[in-house]
Design a protein around this motif. Structure first.
Motif, PDB file in Angstrom:
ATOM      1  N   LEU A 327       0.830  -1.208   0.000  1.00  0.00           N
ATOM      2  CA  LEU A 327       0.000   0.000   0.000  1.00  0.00           C
ATOM      3  C   LEU A 327       0.863   1.255   0.000  1.00  0.00           C
ATOM      4  N   ALA A 328       0.355   2.284  -0.682  1.00  0.00           N
ATOM      5  CA  ALA A 328       1.026   3.587  -0.633  1.00  0.00           C
ATOM      6  C   ALA A 328       0.433   4.446   0.488  1.00  0.00           C
ATOM      7  N   ASN A 329      -0.792   4.142   0.851  1.00  0.00           N
ATOM      8  CA  ASN A 329      -1.488   4.975   1.843  1.00  0.00           C
ATOM      9  C   ASN A 329      -1.948   4.117   3.021  1.00  0.00           C
ATOM     10  N   ALA A 330      -2.387   4.790   4.068  1.00  0.00           N
ATOM     11  CA  ALA A 330      -2.927   4.074   5.230  1.00  0.00           C
ATOM     12  C   ALA A 330      -4.408   3.775   4.994  1.00  0.00           C
ATOM     13  N   LEU A 331      -4.914   2.739   5.663  1.00  0.00           N
ATOM     14  CA  LEU A 331      -6.342   2.419   5.590  1.00  0.00           C
ATOM     15  C   LEU A 331      -6.850   2.179   7.005  1.00  0.00           C
ATOM     16  N   ALA A 332      -8.049   2.693   7.292  1.00  0.00           N
ATOM     17  CA  ALA A 332      -8.656   2.460   8.610  1.00  0.00           C
ATOM     18  C   ALA A 332      -9.124   1.007   8.684  1.00  0.00           C
ATOM     19  N   ALA A 333      -9.423   0.544   9.886  1.00  0.00           N
ATOM     20  CA  ALA A 333      -9.909  -0.831  10.079  1.00  0.00           C
ATOM     21  C   ALA A 333     -11.169  -1.044   9.240  1.00  0.00           C
ATOM     22  N   ASN A 334     -11.318  -2.236   8.712  1.00  0.00           N
ATOM     23  CA  ASN A 334     -12.500  -2.539   7.902  1.00  0.00           C
ATOM     24  C   ASN A 334     -13.650  -2.981   8.818  1.00  0.00           C
ATOM     25  N   LEU A 341     -11.687  -2.106  -2.984  1.00  0.00           N
ATOM     26  CA  LEU A 341     -11.358  -0.679  -3.130  1.00  0.00           C
ATOM     27  C   LEU A 341     -10.655  -0.440  -4.461  1.00  0.00           C
ATOM     28  N   ARG A 342     -11.117   0.575  -5.182  1.00  0.00           N
ATOM     29  CA  ARG A 342     -10.421   0.951  -6.408  1.00  0.00           C
ATOM     30  C   ARG A 342      -9.039   1.522  -6.071  1.00  0.00           C
ATOM     31  N   GLY A 343      -8.009   1.009  -6.750  1.00  0.00           N
ATOM     32  CA  GLY A 343      -6.647   1.448  -6.453  1.00  0.00           C
ATOM     33  C   GLY A 343      -5.841   1.701  -7.715  1.00  0.00           C
ATOM     34  N   PHE A 344      -4.771   2.458  -7.537  1.00  0.00           N
ATOM     35  CA  PHE A 344      -3.919   2.857  -8.671  1.00  0.00           C
ATOM     36  C   PHE A 344      -2.484   2.453  -8.372  1.00  0.00           C
ATOM     37  N   ARG A 345      -1.785   1.976  -9.404  1.00  0.00           N
ATOM     38  CA  ARG A 345      -0.379   1.647  -9.217  1.00  0.00           C
ATOM     39  C   ARG A 345       0.421   2.944  -9.227  1.00  0.00           C
ATOM     40  N   VAL A 346       1.251   3.146  -8.202  1.00  0.00           N
ATOM     41  CA  VAL A 346       2.055   4.375  -8.079  1.00  0.00           C
ATOM     42  C   VAL A 346       3.470   3.975  -7.664  1.00  0.00           C
ATOM     43  N   ARG A 347       4.372   4.930  -7.729  1.00  0.00           N
ATOM     44  CA  ARG A 347       5.745   4.717  -7.257  1.00  0.00           C
ATOM     45  C   ARG A 347       5.817   5.361  -5.874  1.00  0.00           C
ATOM     46  N   GLY A 348       6.250   4.600  -4.877  1.00  0.00           N
ATOM     47  CA  GLY A 348       6.318   5.182  -3.532  1.00  0.00           C
ATOM     48  C   GLY A 348       7.270   4.377  -2.681  1.00  0.00           C
ATOM     49  N   GLY A 349       8.050   5.070  -1.811  1.00  0.00           N
ATOM     50  CA  GLY A 349       9.001   4.365  -0.949  1.00  0.00           C
ATOM     51  C   GLY A 349      10.015   3.583  -1.774  1.00  0.00           C
ATOM     52  N   GLY A 350      10.319   4.078  -3.010  1.00  0.00           N
ATOM     53  CA  GLY A 350      11.321   3.420  -3.850  1.00  0.00           C
ATOM     54  C   GLY A 350      10.828   2.129  -4.479  1.00  0.00           C
ATOM     55  N   GLU A 351       9.529   1.872  -4.461  1.00  0.00           N
ATOM     56  CA  GLU A 351       9.014   0.623  -5.064  1.00  0.00           C
ATOM     57  C   GLU A 351       7.627   0.885  -5.659  1.00  0.00           C
ATOM     58  N   THR A 356      -5.081   3.646  -2.849  1.00  0.00           N
ATOM     59  CA  THR A 356      -6.530   3.532  -3.021  1.00  0.00           C
ATOM     60  C   THR A 356      -7.141   4.925  -3.211  1.00  0.00           C
ATOM     61  N   ALA A 357      -8.208   4.966  -4.027  1.00  0.00           N
ATOM     62  CA  ALA A 357      -8.891   6.241  -4.264  1.00  0.00           C
ATOM     63  C   ALA A 357      -9.454   6.746  -2.941  1.00  0.00           C
ATOM     64  N   GLY A 358      -9.391   8.066  -2.755  1.00  0.00           N
ATOM     65  CA  GLY A 358      -9.804   8.648  -1.484  1.00  0.00           C
ATOM     66  C   GLY A 358     -11.281   8.431  -1.214  1.00  0.00           C
ATOM     67  N   ARG A 359     -12.104   8.567  -2.250  1.00  0.00           N
ATOM     68  CA  ARG A 359     -13.539   8.386  -2.043  1.00  0.00           C
ATOM     69  C   ARG A 359     -13.993   7.179  -2.855  1.00  0.00           C
ATOM     70  N   GLN A 360     -14.667   6.253  -2.187  1.00  0.00           N
ATOM     71  CA  GLN A 360     -14.987   4.965  -2.821  1.00  0.00           C
ATOM     72  C   GLN A 360     -16.487   4.796  -3.064  1.00  0.00           C
ATOM     73  N   ASP A 361     -17.219   5.892  -3.188  1.00  0.00           N
ATOM     74  CA  ASP A 361     -18.662   5.831  -3.439  1.00  0.00           C
ATOM     75  C   ASP A 361     -18.928   4.965  -4.676  1.00  0.00           C
ATOM     76  N   ALA A 369     -13.280   3.138 -13.849  1.00  0.00           N
ATOM     77  CA  ALA A 369     -12.785   3.042 -15.228  1.00  0.00           C
ATOM     78  C   ALA A 369     -11.280   3.274 -15.293  1.00  0.00           C
ATOM     79  N   ALA A 370     -10.753   4.104 -14.375  1.00  0.00           N
ATOM     80  CA  ALA A 370      -9.324   4.435 -14.415  1.00  0.00           C
ATOM     81  C   ALA A 370      -8.477   3.514 -13.546  1.00  0.00           C
ATOM     82  N   ALA A 371      -9.108   2.801 -12.613  1.00  0.00           N
ATOM     83  CA  ALA A 371      -8.344   2.035 -11.613  1.00  0.00           C
ATOM     84  C   ALA A 371      -7.528   0.916 -12.261  1.00  0.00           C
ATOM     85  N   ASP A 372      -6.395   0.590 -11.631  1.00  0.00           N
ATOM     86  CA  ASP A 372      -5.563  -0.525 -12.079  1.00  0.00           C
ATOM     87  C   ASP A 372      -5.931  -1.808 -11.353  1.00  0.00           C
ATOM     88  N   VAL A 373      -6.329  -1.659 -10.105  1.00  0.00           N
ATOM     89  CA  VAL A 373      -6.561  -2.847  -9.266  1.00  0.00           C
ATOM     90  C   VAL A 373      -7.766  -2.620  -8.361  1.00  0.00           C
TER      91      VAL A 373
END
Ligand SMILES: Nc1nc2c(c(=O)[nH]1)N[C@H]1C(S)=C(S)[C@@H](COP(=O)(O)OP(=O)(O)OC[C@H]3O[C@@H](n4cnc5c(N)ncnc54)[C@H](O)[C@@H]3O)O[C@H]1N2
Ligand code: MOO
Length: 403
Positions: A327-334, A341-351, A356-361, A369-373
């Protein structure tokens, strides 16, 4: 509420593999083979030359400078009639049968020809440039197993093995019924609070990509009589998918209409987000999946349930591969629902990581449509920090077509 895995199992349980139909090679791309396919011949059928040159008895070439007598020609598709004797040679071409008496081919680059006299630059070993009979495959070899998705290579192999008609699983016909007074067809101009119906477009494309035939049953208003009429249109199909009207509002009439038509309800409502009001049951022989109307709920339910249902009907092992990502971001308990969750591949922490998208409505189709995963979280998954590993579904992979 039913756990996702149990809902998947209950959807698959009553589904049967489609019957066999025979299609000719050009129509078979992307179809699922229903029976093992055995080679009907040896390939090559006889020993043939792998090069253009001269067929010889290899032992004769050991003696340097010997003159060979050219006694004939062996073209591909033809043959040299007769037995080749000592220090005789036959002009031969790639794919032509090796003349009786010879056991090797000397390539023409290593030969000097004058009239019917041939000299070779050096010796050849027995078997040189010879493809023995059955090198590729032999009669009865199981070249393609039942359950193979026929890609271009499989089709070429089937042709080479001597098949023209292939036994494949009939494509299931999947009825798609959109419901909602607010919906207009793509191409129409919505007025006021109306919107364009997108669910059928999404589902039809998924269904065709996954090897089935979409049957558009149109858009039905939220009226019991109209819904019942449309449900009758679906008789004879293999599976019906409705979208919308699955929840608890006064205009959510799909379940009531299905019940009026004799629905045997298997389940309604599952511990999943998006997708909570998912319904599954049957109307006689017709299996019915009721998807929530929100377009992301419909899309995710199709990936998690409809795809596996089609795989089962086509005789493919049903399943949704879960990979892993950091994960690139933190997530609260489920909470108690399994989350997608719609998510996007990004570069972070050297890897490479997934954010995940901030709003998941579940109405927000643009992020879908834009999400990778899809990041998959089990019920009550504890909080996650950046760098933690999560399960993912790769959207490009699941949306890949059988053809
Ligand atoms: N009081 C409650 N309200 C809702 C609950 C609940 O538990 N209690 N569940 C919510 C959840 S979760 C979902 S998901 C939705 C599902 O609702 P429906 O299946 O009844 O869907 P609709 O109300 O018909 O539509 C929802 C939404 O999606 C749009 N829509 C519908 N069809 C299409 C289409 N073909 N193309 C594009 N968009 C479509 C529709 O306009 C709505 O905005 O219920 C919650 N409510
Ligand atoms: O279960 Mo609904 O699909 O979250 O919006």
């Amino acid at each position: 509420m039913l756990p996702v895995a149990e809902a998947q199992a209950r959807i698959l349980a009553p589904l049967r593999t489609m019957p066999v139909e025979w299609v000719a090679l050009p129509e078979a791309l992307g179809r699922v083979l229903a029976q093992d396919l055995l080679a009907r011949r040896d390939q090559p059928p006889v020993a043939v030359s792998a090069m253009d040159g001269y067929a010889v008895r290899a032992a004769d070439t050991e003696e340097a400078g010997r003159v060979f007598r050219l006694v004939g020609e062996a073209p591909a598709g033809g043959s040299f009639q007769g037995l080749v004797g000592p220090f005789e040679t036959v002009r031969i071409f790639t794919g032509a049968p090796l003349p009786a008496g010879t056991d090797a081919v000397q390539i023409q680059e290593n030969a000097t020809v004058a009239g019917d006299e041939v000299r070779f630059d050096g010796p050849v070993a027995p078997g040189a440039f010879v493809r023995p009979a059955g090198l590729d495959f032999t009669l009865g070899w199981k070249g393609l197993a039942a359950g193979t998705v026929l890609d271009p290579r499989a089709l070429g192999l089937a042709a080479a093995m001597g098949h023209l008609w292939l036994p494949v699983r009939r494509r299931p016909r999947i009825g798609l019924l959109a419901t909602g007074n607010e919906l207009r067809w793509p191409g129409e101009t919505p007025e006021g609070s109306q919107i364009v119906s997108s669910n059928t477009t999404t589902l039809a494309a998924m269904v065709s990509g996954w090897g089935a035939i979409p049957v558009d049953l149109g858009i039905c208003p939220d009226e019991s009589a109209a819904l019942i009429e449309r449900l009758r249109d679906a008789a004879g199909l293999d599976l019906l998918v409705t979208t919308g009207g699955a929840s608890v509002g006064d205009y959510d009439l799909v379940q009531a209409a299905l019940e009026a038509e004799g629905l045997a309800l298997d389940f309604w409502k599952i511990a999943m987000r998006p997708g909570k009001p998912l319904l599954f049951g049957s109307l006689g022989a017709l299996h019915v999946l009721g998807f929530p109307g929100n377009p992301v709920s419909t899309g995710v339910c199709a990936i998690v349930f409809l795809r596996a249902a089609l795989q089962r009907m086509l005789g493919l092992p049903p399943g949704l591969r879960h990979g892993e990502a950091r994960l690139a971001n933190a997530l609260a308990a489920n909470d108690r629902r399994q989350d997608y969750l719609r998510g996007f591949r990004v570069r972070g922490g050297g890897e490479d990581r997934v954010e995940t998208a901030g709003r998941q409505d579940s109405s927000m189709f643009a992020t879908f449509a834009a999400a990778d995963v899809l990041v998959v979280r089990s019920p009550f998954d504890p909080p996650k920090a950046p760098g933690d590993t999560v399960a993912i579904v790769d959207l490009r992979e699941v949306l890949a077509s059988l053809r």
